[in-house]
Design an enzyme around this catalytic site. Structure first.
Site, PDB file in Angstrom:
ATOM      1  CB  SER A 116     -47.788 121.143  12.550  1.00  0.00           C
ATOM      2  OG  SER A 116     -48.176 120.625  11.305  1.00  0.00           O
ATOM      3  CE  LYS A 133     -44.146 121.766  14.573  1.00  0.00           C
ATOM      4  NZ  LYS A 133     -45.015 122.726  13.855  1.00  0.00           N
ATOM      5  CE  LYS A 161     -49.259 117.579   9.567  1.00  0.00           C
ATOM      6  NZ  LYS A 161     -49.164 119.013   9.265  1.00  0.00           N
TER       7      LYS A 161
END
Length: 298
Positions: free
Chosen positions: A99, A243, A174
């Site tokens: 990611s 994050k 994502k």
């Protein structure tokens, strides 16, 4: 040309079961992880070989998959001395399934292109369960020909491979998907705590909500399995959730999009992160919410 030699860098909760599926499909594997002994253990389990660093993985591979904590880790693995770019022959392909930040992915792809190396981003959704079962959804960004060339490898790990657009678009999608997931989990936990304080049982609430308009992925798949059970072991950390929310907010700023709800959600998740020990599973945000609510979802 068929991609038969596959390298995988990052053999943690997601990377290890993904490597096992790639091996079961008949691909030869070259493996590396920064954690001592992890690559050797995965090699023994898959019939692959542990390589001496990222360059060693690339030298023995047609395509290298990275499954690392952050985009910065991917850049270091790719471009540092002894990195993937140093080991690849021309026409090698890097597939970043981490990611990572979309802007960083675009920049890395450009740097690799100058060295004759292709790159696609292919982050996944489905969690550790999906990685173990080989049912991940793969969001693949990049040149269409490169994505199609990598598709047979990606399909060993996922039940659905979707080309999302140019390189970086998979990472963008994502982060946006996880923004929706984070908000859904947060509001579900808060609503269930209100109900518990009122006297409703969590299982009763879940049964009704999951047959009603309030149903979401968290009420159907996360609360009972990871929260009511008190397991808190989904395999996706709170640190990584924050994050991904940061990535989504950066994307919103870059596109000039106002996102007040996403910003508030990120603020709450970050506050939980500060009040819980490092490395906690993302479902443990409920422990912090329970302390605030003075109730438990058992």
């Amino acid at each position: 040309m068929e991609l038969r030699r596959v390298g995988i860098i990052g053999l943690g909760a997601m990377g290890r079961p993904m490597a096992e599926h790639v091996a079961k499909a008949g691909h030869s594997l070259s493996l590396h992880d920064i954690a001592p002994g992890r690559a050797e253990e995965a090699a023994e389990a898959t019939g692959g070989r542990a390589a001496n660093g990222p360059a060693g993985v690339a030298a023995a591979s047609d395509v290298v998959i990275t499954m690392l904590p952050t985009g910065a880790d991917v850049v270091r693995a790719a471009l540092d001395e002894g990195g993937i770019a140093d080991g690849f022959a021309e026409d090698g392909i890097l597939v970043d399934m981490s990611s990572s930040e979309p802007s960083g992915t675009v920049a890395l792809a450009a740097a690799l292109r100058e060295r004759g190396i292709g790159m696609i981003d292919a982050p996944v959704s489905g969690g550790r369960k999906g990685a173990v079962e080989g049912t991940l959804t793969v969001m693949a960004g990049g040149d269409e020909a490169l994505v199609e060339r990598c598709r047979p490898v990606l399909e060993t790990m996922g039940k659905r491979v979707v080309r999302t657009g140019p390189v970086g678009s998979g990472h963008a999608l994502k982060a946006l998907n996880n923004t929706i997931s984070a908000a859904g989990f947060l509001i579900a936990a808060e609503a269930f705590l209100v109900g518990k304080r009122f006297g409703l049982e969590p299982e009763t609430m879940a049964g009704v909500v999951n047959a009603s308009t309030g149903m979401n992925h968290s009420t159907r798949n996360k609360l009972a399995r990871f929260v009511f059970s008190r397991g808190f072991d989904s395999g996706f950390s709170l640190d990584l959730m924050v994050k991904d929310l940061d990535i989504a907010l950066d994307l919103a700023r870059d596109t000039g999009t106002a996102v007040p709800f996403a910003a508030l959600s990120r603020q709450i998740w970050a506050q939980a992160q500060q009040n819980l020990e490092p490395g906690r599973d993302h479902t443990e945000i409920v422990r912090w919410l329970e302390r605030l609510a003075r109730a438990e979802l058992r």
